[in-house]
Design an enzyme around this catalytic site. Structure first.
Site: not given
Ligand code: AMP
Ligand code: MG
Length: 483
Positions: A174, A91, A250-251
């Site tokens: 960001r 996203r 990934d973070n």
């Molecule tokens: P995050 O927990 O924000 O680090 O996200 C983990 C993964 O999930 C990353 O690859 C994000 O791009 C994906 N992701 C989180 N929210 C969404 C969403 N609403 N739609 C698509 N991908 C998402």
């Molecule tokens: Mg992330």
């Protein structure tokens, strides 16, 4: 539309194709600018006064692309709560690298900008509350002098996103020194694409650590410096009681910046087991476990670039192990230095370690507020704490005072404490209250918090209401998850 001063280069787009997919943000229906970071814009060399608010809104919603940008979604993997997953910007879209007037190269990224090939089952969108949350906490981290990505703008999309309930959608802009993460390297390693891995290591060295351009073993230097950066960063988080909440690989950035403010929070009452994410059932990412997890993530990083250390796999493993084993000592040194800063201790004494441990124990037993305990030690302001009445604490404080008086320079000691002990932190209950009002269109509280958090080490007497933790009775409600 007039260029507000973006100077884009797109070096990431020139890396091997598998690392990204070129695509533009999905336009949004009815964008509305919610907040814009004028100070940051100025630092970046952007002149927003030359365009209308409509233009700005279109720009930061992704509806109109700035000239020079070659937008893309990045591919990466990650260990999420210990499990390996194929991910990628599901996203988010990186618009490109903007070159600032001071010559810095920074990524401009939209978060919540629509579906990409990496979206899996997600809608590619983000909700307004969590994006404002990332905005305020990342800016607070910057105010606290902790390496972090920054937030330039939040635009509401005029569209609803379906979570547990329907929420207003938003796009966050960001700013990061890059979006390279441990998971980016894991992605190439999983594909066993050694050639691209080499290229990515060289790219990373050139972009972040040019001092190692001529090194014979760039991969090894990269591992060493990332270990150092993360060992510093985690100690810094702990200085201000920050809990990241989702330290998935990934973070974790390669630059050493804090990234991805999801279910993160600042701990009020001291307890190393504190977690804030309601999905972190086993305390994997608890406050006190963050150094262990950083080490675990760094081991995954080392694994991913292993073939570049040495052609002989055994030798490569032993090199990696040696480096990873250094993390504990590097972290401990940083942590001790940081804690000594908080306590104003300049020289080294054998008993210092015990002095710190005893304080933690007393804070824990008394469920003392972490931030206010140090503020009390620093300037004597009286918090509503059981701790200060505890006779063991009074005894501890006497020991600390006599330790302090053995310091050569008491003024320097005070300066050290002032630099290390914030008076105001983004307390969870304040953030939640400001966000719920902001979601209803009232940004007064949000803006007041932003202002207070710009200068968190100064007490100008204006912000008394922001200093106290949520009442103990509300403690159990503090678990929070929002992305
Ligand atoms: P995050 O927990 O924000 O680090 O996200 C983990 C993964 O999930 C990353 O690859 C994000 O791009 C994906 N992701 C989180 N929210 C969404 C969403 N609403 N739609 C698509 N991908 C998402
Ligand atoms: Mg992330």
């Amino acid at each position: 539309m007039k260029n507000i001063g973006f100077k884009f280069e797109n070096t990431y787009a020139k890396l091997p194709d598998i690392l990204a997919t070129k695509l533009v943000p999905v336009p949004v229906k009815k964008p509305k600018l919610i907040i814009f970071n004028n100070r940051l814009a100025k630092d970046l060399g952007l002149d927003v006064n030359s365009v209308s608010e409509d233009d700005l809104t279109n720009l930061f919603s992704g509806n109109k692309l700035p000239t020079g940008s070659e937008p893309l979604a990045q591919a990466y993997c990650g260990h999420q709560f210990g499990h390996f997953v194929m991910l990628g910007d599901g996203r988010a879209i990186v618009l490109g690298e903007h070159l600032t007037p001071s010559g810095k190269r920074i990524d401009i990224q939209f978060k919540g900008s629509g579906r990409t090939p990496y979206s899996r089952s997600g809608d590619g969108r983000a909700a307004l509350g969590p994006m404002l949350r990332e905005y305020i906490i990342s800016e607070a981290m910057h105010g606290l002098n902790i390496p972090t990505t920054r937030s330039l703008a939040v635009v509401a999309t005029g569209e609803m996103v379906q979570r547990e309930v329907a929420l207003q959608g938003a796009v966050l802009t960001r700013v990061a020194s890059s979006h390279l993460r441990v998971g980016t390297f894991q992605y190439l390693a999983a594909r066993q694409d050694i050639k691209s891995l080499k290229e990515l290591v060289s790219y990373t060295i050139k972009r972040h650590y040019p001092e190692f351009i001529n090194s014979k073993n760039q991969a090894l230097e990269l591992l060493r410096i990332v270990i150092k950066k993360q060992a510093y960063l985690i100690a810094e988080w702990m200085r201000v009681s920050f809990i990241h909440g989702v330290m998935n690989t990934d973070n974790m950035t390669i630059s050493g910046e804090t990234i991805d403010y999801g279910p993160c929070a600042f701990m009020d009452y001291y307890d190393p087991k504190t977690v804030f994410s309601s999905i972190d059932l086993h305390g994997r990412y608890a406050f006190g476990n963050q150094p262990n997890i950083a080490e675990w993530n760094l081991a995954r990083f080392a694994e991913s670039i292993l073939p570049l250390f040495d052609l002989d796999n055994k030798k490569a493993v032993s090199i990696a192990e040696q480096e990873i084993n250094n993390f504990k000592d590097i972290f401990k040194n940083n942590f001790t230095k940081m804690m000594k800063g908080k306590l104003g201790l300049i020289s080294n004494e054998i008993e210092d370690d015990k002095l710190m441990k005893d304080l933690f124990q007393l804070m824990f037993e008394n469920e003392a507020d972490y931030t206010n305990t140090f503020v009390y030690l620093m300037n004597g302001s009286v918090p509503q704490e059981e701790l200060i009445k505890d006779k063991n604490f009074i005894e501890w404080k006497n020991k600390w005072n006599s330790r302090l008086s053995r310091n050569q320079d008491i003024i320097k000691a005070k300066e050290l404490m002032t630099k290390n002990n914030p008076i105001i932190i983004p307390r969870n209950h304040l953030i939640e209250s400001a966000l719920s009002k902001a979601e209803q269109g009232n940004l007064d509280e949000f803006n007041k918090l932003i202002l207070a958090l710009k200068d968190p080490y100064k007490d100008n007497g204006q912000y008394t209401g922001l200093k106290n933790p949520a009442p103990q009775s509300e403690k159990k409600y503090q678990t929070f998850c929002g992305t």
